[in-house]
Design an enzyme around this catalytic site. Structure first.
Site, short mmCIF file in Angstrom:
data_model
loop_
_atom_site.label_atom_id
_atom_site.label_comp_id
_atom_site.label_asym_id
_atom_site.label_seq_id
_atom_site.Cartn_x
_atom_site.Cartn_y
_atom_site.Cartn_z
N PRO A 7 0.90 -1.43 0.29
CA PRO A 7 -0.06 0.09 0.11
C PRO A 7 0.73 0.92 0.15
CG PRO A 7 0.18 -1.04 2.11
CD PRO A 7 0.51 -1.48 1.12
N ASN A 8 0.59 2.56 -0.85
CA ASN A 8 0.71 3.63 -0.58
C ASN A 8 1.92 3.48 -1.56
OD1 ASN A 8 -1.35 4.92 0.46
ND2 ASN A 8 -0.26 4.15 2.37
N ARG A 15 5.23 12.00 -2.41
CA ARG A 15 5.52 13.05 -1.34
C ARG A 15 6.96 12.56 -0.38
NH1 ARG A 15 0.28 12.39 2.08
NH2 ARG A 15 1.70 13.14 3.58
N TYR A 20 11.73 8.96 1.43
CA TYR A 20 11.07 7.50 0.66
C TYR A 20 12.43 7.92 -0.84
CZ TYR A 20 8.07 6.03 3.98
OH TYR A 20 7.08 5.56 4.61
N ASN A 71 8.21 -5.68 -0.70
CA ASN A 71 8.37 -4.20 -0.25
C ASN A 71 6.72 -4.81 0.45
OD1 ASN A 71 7.82 -2.05 1.44
ND2 ASN A 71 9.48 -1.27 -0.32
N ALA A 74 3.08 -0.26 4.83
CA ALA A 74 2.87 -0.78 6.34
C ALA A 74 2.21 -2.54 6.56
CB ALA A 74 1.55 0.19 6.57
N HIS A 77 4.32 -4.29 9.06
CA HIS A 77 4.31 -4.40 10.54
C HIS A 77 3.14 -5.34 11.17
CE1 HIS A 77 7.58 -1.81 9.28
NE2 HIS A 77 6.45 -0.26 8.79
N GLU A 95 12.48 -9.18 1.50
CA GLU A 95 12.24 -8.00 1.85
C GLU A 95 12.87 -6.95 1.83
OE1 GLU A 95 11.61 -8.33 5.88
OE2 GLU A 95 10.13 -6.56 6.34
N HIS A 97 13.23 -2.71 2.26
CA HIS A 97 12.47 -0.85 2.29
C HIS A 97 13.71 -0.01 1.63
CE1 HIS A 97 9.81 -2.94 4.91
NE2 HIS A 97 10.49 -4.52 5.03
N ARG A 104 13.00 4.08 13.18
CA ARG A 104 12.25 5.18 12.79
C ARG A 104 11.01 4.44 14.26
NH1 ARG A 104 9.35 5.39 6.92
NH2 ARG A 104 7.94 6.91 7.36
N ARG A 108 6.91 0.60 13.46
CA ARG A 108 8.08 -0.02 12.13
C ARG A 108 8.87 -1.11 12.67
NH1 ARG A 108 6.08 3.70 8.34
NH2 ARG A 108 5.53 5.27 9.19
O1 CA2 Z 1 10.98 2.24 3.72
C1 CA2 Z 1 9.87 1.78 2.97
O2 CA2 Z 1 10.15 0.90 1.82
C2 CA2 Z 1 8.17 1.28 4.11
O3 CA2 Z 1 7.85 -0.09 3.79
C3 CA2 Z 1 7.02 2.26 3.06
C4 CA2 Z 1 6.09 2.41 3.96
C5 CA2 Z 1 6.21 2.00 5.16
O4 CA2 Z 1 4.79 1.62 6.23
C6 CA2 Z 1 6.84 0.53 5.95
O5 CA2 Z 1 7.53 1.47 7.85
C7 CA2 Z 1 8.83 1.25 5.53
C8 CA2 Z 1 5.23 2.87 3.67
C9 CA2 Z 1 5.22 3.45 2.13
C10 CA2 Z 1 4.48 5.03 1.97
O6 CA2 Z 1 4.81 5.58 0.34
C11 CA2 Z 1 4.67 6.91 0.50
C12 CA2 Z 1 5.37 7.23 -0.31
C13 CA2 Z 1 4.45 8.78 -0.80
C14 CA2 Z 1 3.86 9.37 -0.60
C15 CA2 Z 1 2.92 8.50 0.98
C16 CA2 Z 1 3.57 7.50 0.89
#
Ligand code: CA2
Length: 155
Positions: A7-8, A15, A20, A71, A74, A77, A95, A97, A104, A108
């Site tokens: 997701p996301n 963003r 990221y 990947n 979220a 977790h 896996e 990230h 963080r 997480r």
């Molecule tokens: O660091 C990573 O790759 C994560 O898997 C990214 C997840 C986060 O919940 C994990 O803890 C670590 C979140 C991805 C959200 O990505 C966004 C990108 C742009 C705007 C909003 C969210």
């Protein structure tokens, strides 16, 4: 091999570039595909914001894909269903990230995927995808060598 995003991650580049990076999901898929090509592997890329669709993708990879790079976003977790689906996959699971979740927020720091992954690569941004593919290729190469040794024990 299956390259799976949760997701996301379809929003990457739009963003939170300080966390990221500025690369988009398409950029990371291109990085992984190029690295895979160098190792003689092909990449099937899927992204979903829905847990069930990710499960279907993992089930669909069984007996068809040699490895999974994931990947889980979220879902990492808390999605035990992903843990169970990946546990039923017979092949290397890496896996990935972009950020380092352990550096963080405390929530997480737990990954329910890590116990069923061959290994985890975190905190290296887009480089992580290249490293993951290299890990997969090495694991698959080691498997192949082991099978050849078993098939031809006199060599
Ligand atoms: O660091 C990573 O790759 C994560 O898997 C990214 C997840 C986060 O919940 C994990 O803890 C670590 C979140 C991805 C959200 O990505 C966004 C990108 C742009 C705007 C909003 C969210």
């Amino acid at each position: 091999m299956l390259l799976l995003h949760g997701p996301n991650l379809n929003l990457l580049g739009a963003r939170e570039p300080e966390v990221y990076g500025t690369e988009t999901l398409a950029d990371h898929i291109a990085t992984a595909s190029a690295a895979a090509g160098e190792c003689g592997l092909t990449v099937e890329a899927r992204q979903s914001n829905h847990e069930g669709e990710l499960l279907e993708a993992i089930h669909g990879a069984r007996g068809r894909c040699a490895a999974i790079v994931v990947n889980p976003g979220a879902f990492t977790h808390y999605a035990w269903s992903l843990h169970d689906a990946l546990a039923a996959f017979d092949g290397p699971v890496v896996e990935v990230h972009l950020s380092n979740p352990n550096a963080r927020e405390p929530w997480r720091h737990t990954s329910v995927v890590a116990p069923v992954a061959t290994g985890t690569i975190a905190g290296f941004g887009g480089l992580g995808y290249r490293l993951a593919i290299e890990a997969v290729a090495t694991c698959l190469g080691a498997d192949r060598a082991e099978n050849e040794t078993v098939a031809r024990p006199d060599r």
